[in-house]
Design an enzyme around this catalytic site. Structure first.
Site, PDB file in Angstrom:
ATOM      1  N   LYS B  72       0.825  -1.217   0.000  1.00  0.00           N
ATOM      2  CA  LYS B  72       0.000   0.000   0.000  1.00  0.00           C
ATOM      3  C   LYS B  72       0.856   1.263   0.000  1.00  0.00           C
ATOM      4  CE  LYS B  72      -2.800   0.133   3.401  1.00  0.00           C
ATOM      5  NZ  LYS B  72      -2.076   1.048   4.278  1.00  0.00           N
ATOM      6  N   LYS B 106      10.079  -8.367   9.887  1.00  0.00           N
ATOM      7  CA  LYS B 106      10.550  -7.668   8.688  1.00  0.00           C
ATOM      8  C   LYS B 106       9.401  -6.914   8.022  1.00  0.00           C
ATOM      9  CE  LYS B 106      12.788  -9.290   4.434  1.00  0.00           C
ATOM     10  NZ  LYS B 106      14.179  -8.852   4.305  1.00  0.00           N
ATOM     11  N   PHE B 382       3.703  -8.208  -8.551  1.00  0.00           N
ATOM     12  CA  PHE B 382       4.837  -8.860  -7.873  1.00  0.00           C
ATOM     13  C   PHE B 382       5.580  -9.707  -8.899  1.00  0.00           C
ATOM     14  CE2 PHE B 382       5.001  -8.902  -3.089  1.00  0.00           C
ATOM     15  CZ  PHE B 382       4.189  -7.804  -2.904  1.00  0.00           C
TER      16      PHE B 382
END
Lengths: 557, 557
Positions: B72, B106, B382
């Site tokens: 986002k 992470k 992706f």
């Protein structure tokens, strides 16, 4: 506002030079300057080439503090401005103020009157965030320790023997003794715990003693957070998180540059309290100042028994520093309190009480001599002092063969510090300082404490009580018995009893705990009732604080 | 390093423009710029004259997050860079990342690939100290409350009914449930307590909703810290410390200026989490951006059920904002997870699962329409996505009559966002946004929660359990029943059950507590098992962090 807060009013009325100009004056190259606004900056020493020079180092200490105030930071700043006026290339190295106490009791650590480091509001509030970074580094480590317990405890840590406490920069007595991890298996492992104030964090000590980023990480890795069920120490290196903790301190390690009201460059960096920690600004700042200036004036917290002793025995030893001169700040008011006068009666002239109080001052002078330094007494003038009182004290000092001069830096800035500056230069030239440490840590923690008690505190004996005897055995078992000792002790007395003013003798030093601070490289000895988390008073200073419509602070000092 | 941390490597390799240049591009006058180093600054809005202009506002939300990631912030930044490339005067307004979660898992909040705000290390670590200031303001207030109890409790505060908790910016589960004030009469008053994470502090909400310093102080004064034995609320004004707390937040209120990798000025300021707080950057930053730029792209945390709903119902209401367009970010990976694929199997092409997962995305689109806004789906590409998968999802969107475009900003920066930008501009021009709030708070907290549950979460019913029924009566008694509601709910599902993926219906919303946040101006409804203090995982990200010899961070993402 100005009537109630003359220091704040003077600081807010001052016209500050741009920090770029101060940096140029200090000899900090533009590429090493990291500005935080227009009047404060960090100095990225990694981007500087070493000058190879080392200037003179003047250490400012004081007689034992009283509620009357002694003006040690004020004298430090004013003295530096006096050296600047004389044409010496001068820098100041001071500690950063802690926020917690500011909210509690009026008074701060940026000097006063016409001898201040500025911008005082910024320095006294968040400044460049160093204490915040230390706090989160400390508390991240604490969370990682408790998470280790929760996630299976592979290192076999005994929850009853964790010595790593959390910290806040708030005077918060309700956090002194707490229980954490309550609420069932999903909420961690229950255990007793407690918070210290940020200035007591070992991370603060480590940051202030580290020579560079590599040394910082090595020290952090050596920090002992607790012990296993087999009583073996558990270090940060064992936990594998030294890199993360160091990363959080990367910027905090860089000295902060500001200015005095007299335009002298000032490094204000690091701030361990001298009563519960080692009490000096960072080694990084002192070294930077020494490499740039001909004279560096630095301050250590409270008297010769606390900050100065730790400066000379801990910081100087670890950092290879050799002070050239020392100043002991005194006031007629503090002398009168040590001479038995109540605070309410301080305004009345009382020569006998002032002279009686010199016993305290003389002990501080003698303490400095034990390190091979002949100190200068700076008699810091307050408006209520009479000329007769001031002359009586200066006359006494002459009779004793002590160097002494009147300091009027609060009222007159650097001009008011010229007399002290001249005495300091004379001391360096004529008294030939022969600096040496008071003790050899190889003698062991017990012997070191006996030496300190006898030579500096005037005590007859030391008793090891409560946890101290067992901790002494633990220190020996782990090979930590030959580290220097950082004594946590009340600042109000040479003894561990804050009500014993003057120059007490025949007393006993009560050592109730010994805490290994392996990252810092010393053992903390907790004496008397001194606490590593203060509380707020009945009427906290916070009640008087606020902002004007234009956004200026009020009630801050 | 680069192989493991492409985002950090790209960010560290980028050549940043001086912040003075970014300020000039943004229209921030030099006298209002307070630099923090060379690449970040605060903007002192008090030194600016209002432009009187208000640009277009684009809100970026997303489908329900999964461990697969949706990108986002990346899309927000890339979209802004796309508008910049098209020649629009553009700004980004984002939240500041919290440190605690960075040490745990992470992932951060500065975008990724070629769509990041920079300097990413600084922004992700201490930045300009805002969170630290919030933390100490919060904890100073807590200490003042406990000190009030200790010093005689003149206000008759019931220690069992104090609702003001301490905070740290650390994921520290062991602090969730604690007891404080133990150790006897000198150590405060014993009571049950607990810490929240900084982003859940009401001070964070207050700072993010305050219009100026005066409003900030008024809000702080209204904060309710607890209740008396007579069940009357006790506010900060009653304690008399609103001025001190506001003073601590003076600088934190100023928006922070940084830049995107594409050189677009970015305001990164304030950071309440959307699952436990209201989830948007500061109103001050959004308003500043709107007054300077023709297009402001802002982000609200998580999906339409959390950040976007709170942006539209809380922040927009209090701040008089009217969004012109909205974006819902989706990924093939997240769609596949909502369609039933396990994380380990995400790399395999699975068109059926991706299409099954569109149920979640469609609900988010419909939710935005309930506010009168026709959103644009940004399908964030992706590397593992196949063209067939991407085309299947875009084809589905066309069939449904939804605006949608492929976003390739991670790989290509602003260029990769042009298709989405064109759809956003088309939506503003052709779909004529008719923004309105979802509910009228005058209907009462219970009715508001029923509306949210039915219209946004797809629930059939709401149950008030645990403390909630009593708190509902308390809210009514004190006249707080007509405040907007800020729901604390899992981000992983429209329901309060994080395992219910897709677009669940027929479920029940479990409200277990209602907490009045009178300073912020809303009531927090705690639902399901959501917690205001996260914990660290078995293998915290901190284990991988550290510094290179030259002082660069590694392991940060």
């Amino acid at each position: 506002m100005s009537a109630e807060n003359p220091d704040l009013a003077i600081a807010q009325a001052a016209t500050l030079k741009p920090i770029t100009e101060i940096a140029e004056r200090a000899g900090v190259p533009a590429e090493a300057l990291v500005p935080y606004g227009t009047h404060k900056a960090k100095v990225d020493v990694r981007r500087m080439t070493p000058t190879g020079r080392t200037g003179r180092l003047v250490l400012v200490s004081a007689m034992s503090p009283t509620p009357a105030g002694e003006g040690k930071s004020t004298t430090t700043v004013g003295l530096a401005d006096a050296f600047s006026l004389q044409g010496h290339r001068t820098m100041v190295a001071l500690r950063e103020p802690a926020l917690g106490p500011i909210m509690g009791i009026k008074g701060g650590a940026t000097g006063g009157g016409h001898a201040q480091v500025v911008p005082m509001e910024d320095i006294n509030l968040h400044f460049t965030g160093d204490f915040h970074a230390i706090q989160i580094a400390n508390n991240t480590l604490a969370a990682l320790v408790d998470n280790h317990l929760h996630q299976g405890n592979a290192l076999n840590i005994d929850p009853r023997r964790i010595q790593w406490k959390r910290v806040v920069d708030v005077n918060d007595r309700a956090l002194r003794k707490i229980t954490i991890g309550l609420g069932g298996p999903a909420q961690g492992v229950p255990r007793e715990d407690g918070f210290d104030i940020v200035v007591a964090s070992e991370i603060m000590a480590v940051l202030c003693l580290a020579t560079d980023l590599e040394d910082l990480q090595a020290r952090i890795d050596r920090i002992v957070v607790g012990f296993t069920y087999d009583r073996d120490p558990v270090s940060v290196a064992d936990l594998g998180v030294g890199g993360a903790i160091t990363m959080l301190l990367k910027d905090a390690l860089l000295p902060n540059l500001v200015q005095t009201l007299g335009g002298t460059p000032a490094l204000v960096h690091g701030g361990p309290f001298a009563n519960i920690a080692h009490g000096c600004n960072s080694l990084a700042a002192t070294r930077l100042a020494l490499s740039l200036a001909d004279i560096t004036v630095t301050e250590a917290g409270f008297g010769s028994d606390l900050g100065a002793e730790k400066f000379l025995d801990i910081k100087s030893r670890l950092g290879g520093l050799s002070p050239d001169a020392a100043v002991v700040v005194a006031t007629v008011r503090a002398l009168k309190m040590h001479g038995g006068v109540a605070k309410a009666d301080l305004a009345a002239e009382n020569i006998d009480a002032a002279l009686a109080g010199t016993a305290n001052l003389a002990r501080h002078v003698q303490n400095m001599r034990r390190f091979g330094i002949e100190p200068v007494i700076a008699l810091n003038r307050f408006p209520t002092d009479t000329d007769t009182e001031l002359e009586a004290v200066l006359g006494w000092a002459r009779e004793q063969g002590f160097r002494a001069a009147l300091s009027e830096v609060w009222a007159h800035g650097g001009e008011g510090g010229l007399a002290v500056a001249e005495q300091v230069l004379a001391a360096i030239e004529h008294d030939r300082p022969d600096f040496h440490h008071l003790y050899d840590p190889a003698a062991g923690v017990e012997e070191t404490l006996r030496t300190l008690a006898r030579e500096i505190y005037g005590a007859d004996d030391v008793v090891f009580e409560d946890r101290a005897p067992a901790q002494l055995r633990m220190l020996k078992r782990n090979g930590w018995d030959t580290l220097p000792v950082c004594v946590a002790k009340t600042q109000y007395s040479f003894s561990d009893d804050p009500t014993a003013l003057g120059a007490p003798t025949g007393h006993v030093l009560h050592v109730r705990d010994l805490v290994p601070k392996i990252g810092a490289g010393f053992v903390v000895a907790l004496t008397g009732a001194v606490m590593t988390m203060p509380g707020l008073p009945r009427e906290p200073a916070a009640l008087r604080m606020g902002l004007t419509e234009s956004g200026e602070s009020v009630g801050l000092f």
